[in-house]
Structures are given as C-alpha cells and as structure tokens.
Design a protein around this motif. Structure first.
Motif, PDB file in Angstrom:
ATOM      1  N   GLY A 132      -0.969   8.335   4.498  1.00 30.22           N
ATOM      2  CA  GLY A 132      -1.141   7.507   5.598  1.00 30.22           C
ATOM      3  C   GLY A 132      -0.789   7.859   7.078  1.00 30.22           C
ATOM      4  N   ASN A 133      -0.956   7.063   7.886  1.00 28.91           N
ATOM      5  CA  ASN A 133      -0.480   7.435   9.656  1.00 28.91           C
ATOM      6  C   ASN A 133       0.838   7.840   9.541  1.00 28.91           C
ATOM      7  OD1 ASN A 133      -3.265   6.862   9.934  1.00 28.91           O
ATOM      8  ND2 ASN A 133      -2.811   4.999  11.139  1.00 28.91           N
ATOM      9  N   ASN A 134       1.214   8.834  10.494  1.00 29.35           N
ATOM     10  CA  ASN A 134       2.467   9.254  10.612  1.00 29.35           C
ATOM     11  C   ASN A 134       2.682   9.823  12.065  1.00 29.35           C
ATOM     12  OD1 ASN A 134       1.925  12.351  10.504  1.00 29.35           O
ATOM     13  ND2 ASN A 134       0.622  11.382   8.925  1.00 29.35           N
ATOM     14  N   SER A 135       3.868  10.285  12.494  1.00 27.72           N
ATOM     15  CA  SER A 135       4.207  10.918  13.747  1.00 27.72           C
ATOM     16  C   SER A 135       5.661  11.450  13.468  1.00 27.72           C
ATOM     17  CB  SER A 135       4.147   9.873  14.747  1.00 27.72           C
ATOM     18  OG  SER A 135       5.110   9.095  14.723  1.00 27.72           O
ATOM     19  N   ALA A 136       5.420  12.630  14.485  1.00 34.47           N
ATOM     20  CA  ALA A 136       6.986  13.372  14.614  1.00 34.47           C
ATOM     21  C   ALA A 136       7.109  13.655  16.133  1.00 34.47           C
ATOM     22  CB  ALA A 136       7.093  14.583  13.562  1.00 34.47           C
ATOM     23  N   SER A 187       7.901   8.978  11.871  1.00 31.64           N
ATOM     24  CA  SER A 187       7.317   7.535  11.359  1.00 31.64           C
ATOM     25  C   SER A 187       6.464   8.026  10.294  1.00 31.64           C
ATOM     26  CB  SER A 187       6.673   6.759  12.160  1.00 31.64           C
ATOM     27  OG  SER A 187       5.339   7.478  12.781  1.00 31.64           O
ATOM     28  N   GLY A 188       6.034   7.108   9.168  1.00 35.17           N
ATOM     29  CA  GLY A 188       5.440   7.286   8.028  1.00 35.17           C
ATOM     30  C   GLY A 188       5.963   8.005   7.084  1.00 35.17           C
ATOM     31  N   ILE A 189       5.194   8.181   5.957  1.00 32.92           N
ATOM     32  CA  ILE A 189       5.789   8.700   4.648  1.00 32.92           C
ATOM     33  C   ILE A 189       5.268  10.278   4.559  1.00 32.92           C
ATOM     34  CG2 ILE A 189       5.629   8.892   2.333  1.00 32.92           C
ATOM     35  CD1 ILE A 189       5.253   5.727   2.625  1.00 32.92           C
ATOM     36  N   GLY A 190       6.184  11.214   4.397  1.00 35.11           N
ATOM     37  CA  GLY A 190       5.859  12.660   4.042  1.00 35.11           C
ATOM     38  C   GLY A 190       7.071  13.299   4.475  1.00 35.11           C
ATOM     39  N   THR A 191       6.877  14.873   4.127  1.00 36.06           N
ATOM     40  CA  THR A 191       8.052  15.791   4.670  1.00 36.06           C
ATOM     41  C   THR A 191       7.715  16.368   5.901  1.00 36.06           C
ATOM     42  OG1 THR A 191       8.387  15.954   2.095  1.00 36.06           O
ATOM     43  CG2 THR A 191       9.042  17.948   3.604  1.00 36.06           C
ATOM     44  N   LEU A 209      -5.810   7.899   9.038  1.00 36.54           N
ATOM     45  CA  LEU A 209      -5.992   6.911   7.905  1.00 36.54           C
ATOM     46  C   LEU A 209      -6.316   7.667   6.717  1.00 36.54           C
ATOM     47  CD1 LEU A 209      -8.077   4.038   9.445  1.00 36.54           C
ATOM     48  CD2 LEU A 209      -5.573   3.862   9.116  1.00 36.54           C
ATOM     49  N   LEU A 210      -5.634   8.789   6.659  1.00 36.32           N
ATOM     50  CA  LEU A 210      -5.852   9.751   5.524  1.00 36.32           C
ATOM     51  C   LEU A 210      -4.813   9.240   4.350  1.00 36.32           C
ATOM     52  CD1 LEU A 210      -6.253  13.123   6.889  1.00 36.32           C
ATOM     53  CD2 LEU A 210      -8.072  11.770   6.027  1.00 36.32           C
ATOM     54  N   SER A 211      -5.346   9.287   2.976  1.00 39.18           N
ATOM     55  CA  SER A 211      -4.257   8.921   1.948  1.00 39.18           C
ATOM     56  C   SER A 211      -3.270   9.926   1.907  1.00 39.18           C
ATOM     57  CB  SER A 211      -5.284   8.809   0.685  1.00 39.18           C
ATOM     58  OG  SER A 211      -6.128   7.784   0.546  1.00 39.18           O
ATOM     59  N   ALA A 212      -3.733  11.477   1.981  1.00 40.51           N
ATOM     60  CA  ALA A 212      -2.873  12.543   1.817  1.00 40.51           C
ATOM     61  C   ALA A 212      -2.917  13.356   2.960  1.00 40.51           C
ATOM     62  CB  ALA A 212      -3.075  13.208   0.587  1.00 40.51           C
ATOM     63  N   PRO A 213      -2.500  13.029   4.084  1.00 43.65           N
ATOM     64  CA  PRO A 213      -2.452  13.888   5.244  1.00 43.65           C
ATOM     65  C   PRO A 213      -1.792  15.228   5.419  1.00 43.65           C
ATOM     66  CG  PRO A 213      -1.192  12.055   5.692  1.00 43.65           C
ATOM     67  CD  PRO A 213      -1.673  11.776   4.426  1.00 43.65           C
ATOM     68  N   ALA A 235       0.469  -1.299  -0.083  1.00 42.88           N
ATOM     69  CA  ALA A 235      -0.107  -0.098  -0.104  1.00 42.88           C
ATOM     70  C   ALA A 235       0.930   1.304   0.063  1.00 42.88           C
ATOM     71  CB  ALA A 235      -0.828   0.024   1.217  1.00 42.88           C
ATOM     72  N   GLU A 236       2.185   1.272   0.188  1.00 40.67           N
ATOM     73  CA  GLU A 236       3.139   2.162   0.094  1.00 40.67           C
ATOM     74  C   GLU A 236       2.560   3.418   1.021  1.00 40.67           C
ATOM     75  OE1 GLU A 236       5.190   2.684  -4.270  1.00 40.67           O
ATOM     76  OE2 GLU A 236       2.637   2.885  -4.300  1.00 40.67           O
ATOM     77  N   GLY A 237       2.262   3.024   2.250  1.00 33.57           N
ATOM     78  CA  GLY A 237       1.838   3.774   3.356  1.00 33.57           C
ATOM     79  C   GLY A 237       0.414   4.216   3.413  1.00 33.57           C
ATOM     80  N   ASP A 238      -0.458   3.945   2.305  1.00 34.32           N
ATOM     81  CA  ASP A 238      -1.773   4.413   2.014  1.00 34.32           C
ATOM     82  C   ASP A 238      -2.515   3.469   2.667  1.00 34.32           C
ATOM     83  OD1 ASP A 238      -4.199   5.444   1.495  1.00 34.32           O
ATOM     84  OD2 ASP A 238      -3.820   5.683  -0.677  1.00 34.32           O
ATOM     85  N   PRO A 239      -3.252   3.620   3.755  1.00 39.12           N
ATOM     86  CA  PRO A 239      -4.318   2.531   4.301  1.00 39.12           C
ATOM     87  C   PRO A 239      -5.683   2.482   3.457  1.00 39.12           C
ATOM     88  CG  PRO A 239      -4.325   4.403   5.614  1.00 39.12           C
ATOM     89  CD  PRO A 239      -3.128   4.796   4.615  1.00 39.12           C
TER      90      PRO A 239
END
Length: 391
Positions: free
Chosen positions: A359-363, A327-331, A286-290, A155-159
């Motif tokens: 998808g889900n992420n944290s910082a 964690s997760g995918i994004g900038t 669980l967003l595709s493009a958070p 899913a490349e990070g996309d739930p």
C-alpha cells in the motif's frame, strides 16, 4: 517510459573571500511516475458492470419512507414501481425498467454468480460481530450471517484488499451495529453474496456491496456505504443514507527536497559539509506490493563570472543516514546508513529504497554532503546541484 513531472533549481551566491571557500548545494528534484497500479491483491474485486452506477437496484419495487438520501442511481427491473422518492432525495437518476435498469440487472446477476463461484478461503461462524477479518473469501458455517456488534475489516495496508462474504441464506445485522474499515480497506472492495434476503438493523453503519438474490430491508436511520442491490425482490428504505462506494484514485510516486542548502566554509585542503535538509519520498500509487529506489547525484561545483573555477564532483561525498520518519508497511533501507558508508556522488548512487511494501507509504531522511577542497582551488563561492530522483 520515464516522466519528469517536476524540476526546480535555486542558486545562492555568497561573498568572495580570500581565505575561505563556501559551497552552496542547490537541489534539483526529479519525480518519476510509474505506470498504473496493478490489482495484485489475493482476490480480484467482483466486477459489477453497469450496476456500479447504482446505489439501489431492485427486481420488483423500490420503496422509501421518510427523508432518505441516496447518492447514485436508483433502478428497478422487471418491476416498475419506485415510491417515496421524493420526499427521499436521489443524487442520481431513477431508472424504472428502462434500458439502463435492464442492463444493470443483467450485470448484477453476473456479479452475483461470480461472487458465489469464488473459492472459499475460510469457513467462519455465522456471527461476525466482534471479529476482525483480513482479505479473503468467507463462507458461513451455519448458512447465514449475522452482525450483532462491530465487524472490523483489516486490509493490512493493502488498499486493493478484497473481502467477499458468501451465505446461502440470510444476512441480518443488529441495531447500532457497525462494519469498520481499517488499514486501507475500502468499501468498494467489500462484497456480500446473500442467497435469500438481507435485513439491516436500525441506526447502524453497513459497508460493502450487497448482491442479494431476493430482497433487502434497510432499517430506520441507517447508513450504507456501498450498494443495496436485489435481483428478484424489493429494496425497502426508511430515512436512510445510501451512497455508492468508489475506490480511491491512485496517486503518484514523488520525491521532494529543499530548493537550496548551504554547506560550511572551508579552507584549502579542508572539507565543507552540511545537511541538505529533509528529503521525502511519497508513494500514493495504491499498489499492493510497491517498491521504489531513490537516487542522488551531484554536478561539479563552479564559480560565477569569468574566469570560471570548478571543483569536480569526484570530491563530493554523500550519506543519507537513517530515516527520520516513515509511514506505511515495508522495509525502508538507507543507501548509506552512517558517515562511514558515504559514497562519492559523481555518478548516480542509491539514497534510499523500499522493498516488501504494502500500500501507500513514505520515507524522510536528512542527508549530509561533504566536499573535499583541493589545495589548488581558487577561493570563492562555488555552486553545484544535487539531484534526487525516484522510480
């Protein structure tokens, strides 16, 4: 609408001194919860209607041998025969050509046609074993699908990633084969539109919703994480585990910070500073493009008792520094990467942001607050509030 779902404040007092000044920064945490997640994946899931309640659904008969375990309803229509349950166990309701079974069969036909009508994004080899697939609609070059080993769905990070496999003929899986899910893929979003019949090999693990025109044979000691549904024929089982798949419930966007933090002592004209401790944004929507933005602001720092003395928040500066963990995918971007980027926090400032997320992420980061002590300040213990929020 902005919703505050959590707030806490703790104040620590320290002994008054004649020659030094100690500032204690208490943190107040605000949490802003965004609206419900949107299904913004490239493909939308195939709507199952009332068939979603069923783990097994057949046209003529449902037949079981051995101690199968089924989680979800079992149905048959227009046939009426359900045999072998018990000794097989059903954690749900058995429907034999009753109202729910008739409606579910109608909805299954709609779902089958919906999947069949999806625009194919990639035509692939009939053998899926040993391959990895990302979200898309896959057609078979040979008109059949086989899984002779392991198929991985990424899913490349996309739930919300959706996988649809379409074949005009059969789907046959080998013994001990596996459909693996990685990087947020969910069985509820995997669909197999099969133009004739399905045979699942013994001792294997299959994932996804089988939308089959004719019949399904589930081999011995097999686990199905999804649904086995046949429009016209039978579903046959042998000491299997079949569990209807459900998509994970979306969580919240939240931020946490230490309840208290103590800055260093400083003399008149000096600077009191210190790390506040870890601040963490957790995004489980669980967003595709958070995307999200965390902000920070300070109150004035004041003494207790009478008279009250204060240091204006215009003397307080802040810098987030780099992320200590993500964690997760994004900038993930710091509002103030270095001490030289520090900003006065008498007004709300950006602390950290996420863009281009999937998808889900944290910082997490460990920010620093510094307070310039005016020369006219009365010595004592001053307390202020640092407030973090995220939206």
């Amino acid at each position: 609408m902005t919703t505050r779902t959590g707030m806490h404040r703790t104040i620590i007092k320290m002994a008054r001194t004649a020659s030094a000044l100690t500032l204690v920064g208490a943190t107040t945490v605000l949490v802003v919860v965004a609206g419900p997640p949107s299904a913004s994946a490239a493909e939308l899931p195939v709507p199952l209607g009332t068939a979603e309640n069923f783990a097994v659904l057949a046209g003529t008969t449902v037949t079981n041998t051995g101690l199968s375990m089924i989680t979800g309803d079992v149905g048959v229509s227009p046939g009426t025969a359900v045999t072998g349950l018990p000794p097989g166990q059903v954690n749900g309701t058995i429907h034999s050509n009753d109202g729910p079974a008739v409606q579910a069969k109608s909805d299954l036909a709609i779902a089958y046609n919906d999947a069949a009508s999806r625009t194919t994004t990639d035509v692939v080899s009939s053998e899926l074993g040993g391959t990895t697939k990302t979200t898309g609609v896959y057609g078979s070059a040979g008109g059949t699908f086989t899984i002779g080993g392991d198929l991985t769905l990424d899913a490349e990070g996309d739930p919300n990633a959706v996988f649809i496999f379409k074949t005009v003929s059969t789907l046959i899986t080998g013994a001990s084969s596996t459909v693996n899910l990685i990087n947020g893929a969910q069985s509820c979003n995997v669909f197999w539109q099969v133009g004739s019949s399905v045979t699942l090999g013994a001792n294997s693990l299959f994932r996804g919703n089988l939308l089959t025109f004719t019949s399904i044979t589930v081999g011995a000691a097999l686990e199905v994480d999804g649904r086995a549904m046949a429009i016209n024929g039978a579903v046959t089982m042998d000491t299997d585990t079949i569990s209807k798949s459900t998509c994970a419930e979306p969580g919240e966007l939240s931020i946490s910070a230490p309840e208290t933090a103590t800055l260093s002592s400083a003399g008149l004209g000096g600077v009191a500073s210190g790390n506040l401790g870890p601040v963490t944004v957790t995004d489980e929507r669980l967003l595709s493009a958070p995307t999200w933005t965390a902000t920070v602001v300070a109150t004035n720092f004041v003494t207790s008792g009478v008279p009250v003395h204060s240091i204006a928040s215009t003397n307080a500066s802040y810098w987030s520094g780099p992320a200590t963990a993500t964690s997760g995918i994004g900038t993930f971007t710091s509002g103030q990467p270095t001490a030289g980027d520090a900003e006065v926090i008498n007004v709300e400032r950006t602390a950290f942001t996420l863009t281009d997320g999937i998808g889900n992420n944290s910082a997490t980061w460990d920010p620093v607050v510094s307070v310039q002590i005016p020369l006219a300040t009365v010595a004592g213990t001053y307390t202020g509030t640092i407030t973090f929020s995220v939206a």
